[in-house]
Design an enzyme around this catalytic site. Structure first.
Site, PDB file in Angstrom:
ATOM      1  CG  ASN A   1      -1.952   1.067   1.204  1.00 12.95           C
ATOM      2  OD1 ASN A   1      -1.651   2.227   0.934  1.00 12.95           O
ATOM      3  ND2 ASN A   1      -3.182   0.731   1.524  1.00 12.95           N
TER       4      ASN A   1
ATOM      5  NE  ARG B   1       9.071  21.720   1.192  1.00 16.49           N
ATOM      6  CZ  ARG B   1      10.361  21.561   1.468  1.00 16.49           C
ATOM      7  NH1 ARG B   1      10.757  20.547   2.225  1.00 16.49           N
ATOM      8  NH2 ARG B   1      11.252  22.404   0.999  1.00 16.49           N
TER       9      ARG B   1
ATOM     10  CG  HIS C   1      -8.319   3.418   1.064  1.00 16.72           C
ATOM     11  ND1 HIS C   1      -8.699   2.717   2.186  1.00 16.72           N
ATOM     12  CD2 HIS C   1      -9.403   4.166   0.717  1.00 16.72           C
ATOM     13  CE1 HIS C   1      -9.943   3.018   2.493  1.00 16.72           C
ATOM     14  NE2 HIS C   1     -10.382   3.912   1.620  1.00 16.72           N
TER      15      HIS C   1
ATOM     16  NE  ARG D   1      -9.673   6.912   4.204  1.00 17.68           N
ATOM     17  CZ  ARG D   1      -8.776   5.943   4.360  1.00 17.68           C
ATOM     18  NH1 ARG D   1      -7.598   6.034   3.763  1.00 17.68           N
ATOM     19  NH2 ARG D   1      -9.041   4.884   5.095  1.00 17.68           N
TER      20      ARG D   1
ATOM     21  CD  GLU E   1      -7.269  -1.161   0.722  1.00 18.07           C
ATOM     22  OE1 GLU E   1      -7.270  -0.163   1.487  1.00 18.07           O
ATOM     23  OE2 GLU E   1      -6.685  -2.219   0.996  1.00 18.07           O
TER      24      GLU E   1
ATOM     25  CB  THR F   1      -6.815   4.379   9.425  1.00 20.62           C
ATOM     26  OG1 THR F   1      -6.322   3.258   8.697  1.00 20.62           O
ATOM     27  CG2 THR F   1      -7.050   3.986  10.874  1.00 20.62           C
TER      28      THR F   1
ATOM     29  CG  HIS G   1      -5.786  -1.738   9.623  1.00 24.80           C
ATOM     30  ND1 HIS G   1      -6.156  -0.741   8.747  1.00 24.80           N
ATOM     31  CD2 HIS G   1      -5.563  -1.141  10.800  1.00 24.80           C
ATOM     32  CE1 HIS G   1      -6.176   0.425   9.386  1.00 24.80           C
ATOM     33  NE2 HIS G   1      -5.811   0.212  10.629  1.00 24.80           N
ATOM     34  CG  ASP G   2      -2.432  -1.400  12.654  1.00 20.09           C
ATOM     35  OD1 ASP G   2      -1.914  -0.499  11.960  1.00 20.09           O
ATOM     36  OD2 ASP G   2      -3.332  -1.176  13.493  1.00 20.09           O
TER      37      ASP G   2
ATOM     38  N   GLY H   1       0.968  -1.407   4.283  1.00 17.55           N
ATOM     39  CA  GLY H   1       1.481  -0.097   3.933  1.00 17.55           C
ATOM     40  C   GLY H   1       2.133   0.625   5.089  1.00 17.55           C
TER      41      GLY H   1
END
Length: 254
Positions: free
Chosen positions: A7, A18, A43, A45, A73, A110, A201-202, A224
């Site tokens: 990811n 930046r 993903h 958004r 996603e 998240t 996830h994690d 990711g």
């Protein structure tokens, strides 16, 4: 074999903090693929806080050119708006190999929960059919322990992605056994309904091997946040290669 999809959202977060083009998400994608990643995940958004629509197009072209899977996603219920055409329109333009549907609200930091099939199933069914008509494999985000996980098949999904945040927290606390047993049970119930199983996830180098050893036939992990954080110290190439060693050592997906 369990596939590793990297990811790239956190690369985009750093760039956007930046402005400009650096670090370049496409260059990061190339580095990950060169190091052995099986595919790439994004993903986007609606607020464009990290991955943007132009990134989805550029990374889709990269994955197509390299012959690897692209996983997009997103929340299928999020309305189009300036700068974000909606998940279905993005997938129609890019035709990713897989689309992973998540029930994130617009302002959610998240992904942290799966779909409620009793509430969302009827609305998901025609959307899933529309994504599949584009040639996309469809995975839906689910909670470990959801007794209705098999309903993902009834609404047309091909896969479920197990939300592994609670497992990662339990592993960090030194008490992963209950979370692993629940994940394994959820995976088996999904598979008995004809679904394949992804996870994410994690997940990290610390906890991934134990998860893959306990949970049967995980087809793909998308990683990711931890991977990019680890790469700050070890480098992107070395970190992706380390993850490949972990997934390659896991039991084959039957």
């Amino acid at each position: 074999m369990t596939a590793l999809s990297v990811n790239l959202n956190k690369i985009a977060v750093l760039r956007n903090s930046r402005g400009g083009r650096d670090p370049d998400v496409v260059a990061a994608g190339v580095a990950c693929l060169d190091a052995g990643a099986h595919g790439l995940t994004v993903h986007p958004r609606p607020d464009g806080r990290h991955i943007r629509t132009d990134d989805v197009h550029a990374l889709g072209a990269l994955c197509a050119a390299r012959g690897v899977e692209f996983n997009v996603e997103g929340n299928p219920f999020a309305a189009p708006r300036p700068g974000y055409p909606g998940l279905l329109a993005l997938c129609e333009a890019v035709r990713p190999a897989q689309v992973t549907l998540v029930p994130d609200g617009d302002g959610q930091l998240t992904s942290d929960h799966g779909f409620d099939f009793a509430r969302d199933g009827a609305a998901l069914r025609p959307l899933i059919a529309a994504f599949k008509a584009l040639g996309c494999r469809v995975s839906v985000f689910v909670d470990v322990g959801d007794p209705a996980v098999g309903q993902a098949a009834a609404v047309g999904a091909d896969r479920v992605e197990l939300y592994t945040g609670p497992y990662a927290a339990a592993y960090a606390a030194g008490t992963p056994e209950t979370a692993l047993a629940a994940a394994a049970d959820t995976a088996r119930r999904a598979q008995s309904a004809g679904l394949q199983v992804n996870a994410g996830h994690d997940l990290s180098q610390a906890n991934l091997a134990a998860f893959l050893a306990a949970v049967p036939n995980v087809r793909e992990v998308s990683i990711g946040h931890a991977l990019i954080g680890e790469a700050l110290y070890a480098g992107l190439d070395a970190t992706v290669r380390a993850y490949r060693r972990i997934v390659d050592a896991a039991r084959p997906a039957g």
